[in-house]
Every structure is written in C-alpha cells, then in structure tokens.
Design a protein around this motif. Structure first.
Motif, mmCIF file in Angstrom:
data_model
loop_
_atom_site.group_PDB
_atom_site.id
_atom_site.type_symbol
_atom_site.label_atom_id
_atom_site.label_comp_id
_atom_site.label_asym_id
_atom_site.label_seq_id
_atom_site.Cartn_x
_atom_site.Cartn_y
_atom_site.Cartn_z
ATOM 1 N N ASN A 184 2.149 -70.726 -14.617
ATOM 2 C CA ASN A 184 1.568 -71.659 -15.592
ATOM 3 C C ASN A 184 0.794 -70.943 -16.695
ATOM 4 O O ASN A 184 -0.298 -71.363 -17.079
ATOM 5 C CB ASN A 184 0.657 -72.671 -14.888
ATOM 6 N N ALA A 185 1.368 -69.866 -17.205
ATOM 7 C CA ALA A 185 0.704 -69.098 -18.264
ATOM 8 C C ALA A 185 1.117 -69.620 -19.639
ATOM 9 O O ALA A 185 2.305 -69.833 -19.904
ATOM 10 C CB ALA A 185 1.052 -67.625 -18.146
ATOM 11 N N THR A 186 0.143 -69.832 -20.492
ATOM 12 C CA THR A 186 0.390 -70.148 -21.902
ATOM 13 C C THR A 186 0.199 -68.857 -22.677
ATOM 14 O O THR A 186 -0.922 -68.399 -22.868
ATOM 15 C CB THR A 186 -0.588 -71.225 -22.413
ATOM 16 N N ALA A 187 1.296 -68.232 -23.075
ATOM 17 C CA ALA A 187 1.246 -66.938 -23.751
ATOM 18 C C ALA A 187 1.097 -67.142 -25.252
ATOM 19 O O ALA A 187 1.979 -67.705 -25.902
ATOM 20 C CB ALA A 187 2.500 -66.138 -23.436
ATOM 21 N N LYS A 188 -0.007 -66.681 -25.799
ATOM 22 C CA LYS A 188 -0.282 -66.868 -27.224
ATOM 23 C C LYS A 188 0.414 -65.827 -28.095
ATOM 24 O O LYS A 188 0.591 -66.046 -29.290
ATOM 25 C CB LYS A 188 -1.793 -66.829 -27.470
ATOM 26 N N GLY A 189 0.749 -64.689 -27.525
ATOM 27 C CA GLY A 189 1.462 -63.680 -28.290
ATOM 28 C C GLY A 189 0.700 -63.168 -29.497
ATOM 29 O O GLY A 189 1.288 -62.855 -30.529
ATOM 30 N N GLY A 190 -0.631 -63.095 -29.373
ATOM 31 C CA GLY A 190 -1.441 -62.592 -30.466
ATOM 32 C C GLY A 190 -1.932 -63.666 -31.423
ATOM 33 O O GLY A 190 -2.572 -63.335 -32.434
ATOM 34 N N ALA A 191 -1.657 -64.931 -31.123
ATOM 35 C CA ALA A 191 -2.138 -66.018 -31.975
ATOM 36 C C ALA A 191 -3.554 -66.417 -31.581
ATOM 37 O O ALA A 191 -4.024 -66.100 -30.485
ATOM 38 C CB ALA A 191 -1.205 -67.227 -31.863
ATOM 39 N N ALA A 192 -4.232 -67.126 -32.465
ATOM 40 C CA ALA A 192 -5.604 -67.536 -32.211
ATOM 41 C C ALA A 192 -5.651 -68.673 -31.186
ATOM 42 O O ALA A 192 -4.710 -69.460 -31.049
ATOM 43 C CB ALA A 192 -6.267 -67.982 -33.511
ATOM 44 N N LEU A 193 -6.755 -68.747 -30.480
ATOM 45 C CA LEU A 193 -6.972 -69.804 -29.499
ATOM 46 C C LEU A 193 -7.189 -71.140 -30.209
ATOM 47 O O LEU A 193 -7.871 -71.209 -31.231
ATOM 48 C CB LEU A 193 -8.193 -69.469 -28.643
ATOM 49 N N ALA A 194 -6.613 -72.208 -29.642
ATOM 50 C CA ALA A 194 -6.820 -73.564 -30.150
ATOM 51 C C ALA A 194 -7.252 -74.452 -28.992
ATOM 52 O O ALA A 194 -6.929 -74.187 -27.834
ATOM 53 C CB ALA A 194 -5.538 -74.101 -30.786
ATOM 54 N N LEU A 195 -7.976 -75.514 -29.296
ATOM 55 C CA LEU A 195 -8.430 -76.421 -28.251
ATOM 56 C C LEU A 195 -7.252 -77.048 -27.515
ATOM 57 O O LEU A 195 -7.324 -77.324 -26.313
ATOM 58 C CB LEU A 195 -9.324 -77.516 -28.841
ATOM 59 N N GLY A 196 -6.137 -77.254 -28.222
ATOM 60 C CA GLY A 196 -4.948 -77.802 -27.579
ATOM 61 C C GLY A 196 -4.405 -76.906 -26.483
ATOM 62 O O GLY A 196 -3.773 -77.382 -25.526
ATOM 63 N N ASP A 197 -4.642 -75.588 -26.603
ATOM 64 C CA ASP A 197 -4.193 -74.657 -25.560
ATOM 65 C C ASP A 197 -4.893 -74.944 -24.231
ATOM 66 O O ASP A 197 -4.304 -74.778 -23.163
ATOM 67 C CB ASP A 197 -4.468 -73.212 -25.982
ATOM 68 N N ILE A 198 -6.163 -75.353 -24.311
ATOM 69 C CA ILE A 198 -6.915 -75.674 -23.096
ATOM 70 C C ILE A 198 -6.305 -76.882 -22.414
ATOM 71 O O ILE A 198 -6.065 -76.890 -21.202
ATOM 72 C CB ILE A 198 -8.393 -75.929 -23.433
ATOM 73 N N ASP A 199 -6.002 -77.920 -23.192
ATOM 74 C CA ASP A 199 -5.376 -79.115 -22.636
ATOM 75 C C ASP A 199 -4.034 -78.778 -21.992
ATOM 76 O O ASP A 199 -3.709 -79.281 -20.911
ATOM 77 C CB ASP A 199 -5.176 -80.167 -23.731
ATOM 78 N N THR A 200 -3.262 -77.918 -22.649
ATOM 79 C CA THR A 200 -1.955 -77.533 -22.121
ATOM 80 C C THR A 200 -2.097 -76.772 -20.803
ATOM 81 O O THR A 200 -1.375 -77.046 -19.837
ATOM 82 C CB THR A 200 -1.203 -76.662 -23.142
ATOM 83 N N ALA A 201 -3.018 -75.827 -20.759
ATOM 84 C CA ALA A 201 -3.199 -75.024 -19.558
ATOM 85 C C ALA A 201 -3.648 -75.886 -18.379
ATOM 86 O O ALA A 201 -3.141 -75.743 -17.253
ATOM 87 C CB ALA A 201 -4.217 -73.909 -19.818
ATOM 88 N N VAL A 202 -4.589 -76.772 -18.622
ATOM 89 C CA VAL A 202 -5.062 -77.658 -17.555
ATOM 90 C C VAL A 202 -3.948 -78.587 -17.100
ATOM 91 O O VAL A 202 -3.762 -78.839 -15.901
ATOM 92 C CB VAL A 202 -6.291 -78.457 -18.020
ATOM 93 N N LYS A 203 -3.146 -79.103 -18.031
ATOM 94 C CA LYS A 203 -2.039 -79.992 -17.703
ATOM 95 C C LYS A 203 -1.005 -79.280 -16.834
ATOM 96 O O LYS A 203 -0.465 -79.866 -15.876
ATOM 97 C CB LYS A 203 -1.386 -80.512 -18.984
ATOM 98 N N LEU A 204 -0.703 -78.016 -17.147
ATOM 99 C CA LEU A 204 0.283 -77.271 -16.362
ATOM 100 C C LEU A 204 -0.154 -77.141 -14.908
ATOM 101 O O LEU A 204 0.651 -77.303 -13.983
ATOM 102 C CB LEU A 204 0.499 -75.885 -16.983
ATOM 103 N N ALA A 205 -1.443 -76.833 -14.705
ATOM 104 C CA ALA A 205 -1.955 -76.731 -13.334
ATOM 105 C C ALA A 205 -1.957 -78.099 -12.661
ATOM 106 O O ALA A 205 -1.574 -78.225 -11.485
ATOM 107 C CB ALA A 205 -3.366 -76.146 -13.350
ATOM 108 N N PHE A 206 -2.346 -79.139 -13.384
ATOM 109 C CA PHE A 206 -2.389 -80.495 -12.838
ATOM 110 C C PHE A 206 -1.001 -80.956 -12.397
ATOM 111 O O PHE A 206 -0.834 -81.541 -11.320
ATOM 112 C CB PHE A 206 -2.963 -81.451 -13.892
ATOM 113 N N ASP A 207 0.014 -80.695 -13.223
ATOM 114 C CA ASP A 207 1.371 -81.139 -12.912
ATOM 115 C C ASP A 207 1.929 -80.450 -11.666
ATOM 116 O O ASP A 207 2.868 -80.962 -11.039
ATOM 117 C CB ASP A 207 2.298 -80.882 -14.101
ATOM 118 N N ASP A 208 1.370 -79.297 -11.323
ATOM 119 C CA ASP A 208 1.793 -78.584 -10.108
ATOM 120 C C ASP A 208 0.875 -78.878 -8.925
ATOM 121 O O ASP A 208 0.951 -78.206 -7.897
ATOM 122 C CB ASP A 208 1.839 -77.072 -10.368
#
Length: 208
Positions: free
Chosen positions: A62-86
């Motif tokens: 459940n890794a969200t790979a940014k590839g050198g991009a800046a952090l966004a608040l939406g990334d937090i929602d995505t990461a939490v959702k990935l763990a929740f769905d599993d």
C-alpha cells in the motif's frame, strides 16, 4: 579548595561533582535507545543478521510513491484509504523530519484538517490528522531520511494492533570483570519488531 583532611568544600563539593561511571552509563543508555529507534525504522536482516527488519523493510504494501513530487493532503487520504480497504485502521504515523515540516506547512493553510496539538500516550505533544479512520498522531523520526534509510522523505501509517515489539530481554546492565585500572560494563537488549499484517499499514514514499 581542599580541606586538610582531603575533603572538598565550596564549589568543589563532592555532592556537585558528577559520577563519571554513572554519567557514562546514562550516555550509553541513550545511545542504545537511539540505536533501537534506528532499527525500528531501518533494521534489515539482509544487511546484518544481528538486526531485525524495521518498518521500511516490513511495510512495503500500500505504498503511494511520489517519485520526487511534493506532498499533498490528498496523498494522506489515499494512503489511509489503501490501508482501510485491506482491513487496517492506522492509528499512528511516522514521518521523516522534512515530510513532517512539509505537513505542517500544508496544515497551516488548512487548519481544519488537524487539531492544534494533542498529547499522545508516550507523554509528548504532536500534530494530529483527522482521517476516515479517526485521529492519527504524527511522530517525526530523525532516522527516516535519505541518508539513514535510503527511502528519501516518507510517511508510514501504522495500525498498532498488528505492530509488536517482542522483547526477549529488556535493557540490562552488567559489570564486566576488572582486569586493569578501569570499570568496564555492558548494556544489552534482545528484541524484534513484528508486523503481523503489513497490508493493514501504508506509506507515502519518495516525497520531494
């Protein structure tokens, strides 16, 4: 100065002088606790068979790979959702110092996304994210960075119900045999980090 019988007086009172051995034990105890934190983050059995695998090695799902991009608040929602769905319910986040600083900047612009501060059960105050699974405190670690972990800036979301530190022997002090004009000692601890369900956790890696 010294009194005629060799006792100390005034500013040089023995009560104010540090105990050299006690001071060294305290310093070495802090060293071993910092090593413990480093191994919890970056431990790798493949690199050293005397280590245990840490969070970076164990929590690869459940890794969200940014590839050198800046952090966004939406990334937090995505990461939490990935763990929740599993099946996970993350309740703690560990961040690199840079990612923590970036997160503070984002939250300053959207203060409703977090509580100002919250005291967590380890006794210190940190920021807390409001997410779909509840409040998640964020803890910065000086060992989660490119120089230490090789994973650049990252945030790991952990479900502590599946994360355990198995302790075979807690931190123990032992005096060693005296063979010369010195007082030798050792400190030892036997433990291993276990993540029973890595898919209950998630991460945001490769943050700029």
């Amino acid at each position: 100065g010294l009194t005629p019988d060799g006792g100390a007086t005034g500013a040089f009172s023995s009560s104010s002088a540090p105990n050299a051995k006690q001071l060294e034990v305290l310093i070495k105890t802090r060293d071993i606790r910092e090593l413990e934190e480093e191994l919890i983050i970056n431990g790798s059995v493949s690199s050293d068979s005397n280590e245990f695998d840490g969070i970076v090695a164990l929590c690869t799902a459940n890794a969200t790979a940014k590839g050198g991009a800046a952090l966004a608040l939406g990334d937090i929602d995505t990461a939490v959702k990935l763990a929740f769905d599993d099946g996970g319910r993350p309740n703690l986040a560990v961040a690199s110092s840079q990612a923590y600083t970036d997160l503070l900047g984002l939250l300053t612009a959207k203060i409703g996304y977090m509580q100002s501060t919250q005291t967590v059960f380890w006794g210190f105050t940190t920021i807390v994210l409001h997410t779909m699974v509840g409040d998640i405190p964020v803890i910065p670690s000086m060992f989660l960075n490119a120089a230490q972990s090789g994973s650049a800036n990252a945030i790991y979301f952990l479900d502590l119900s599946v994360v355990e530190m198995r302790v075979l022997q807690d931190l123990t002090y032992e005096d060693l045999a005296k063979t010369n004009d010195s007082s030798k000692f050792l400190l030892k601890i036997y433990e291993a980090l276990i993540v029973k369900a890595p898919t209950f956790c998630s991460s945001i890696t490769g943050i700029a």
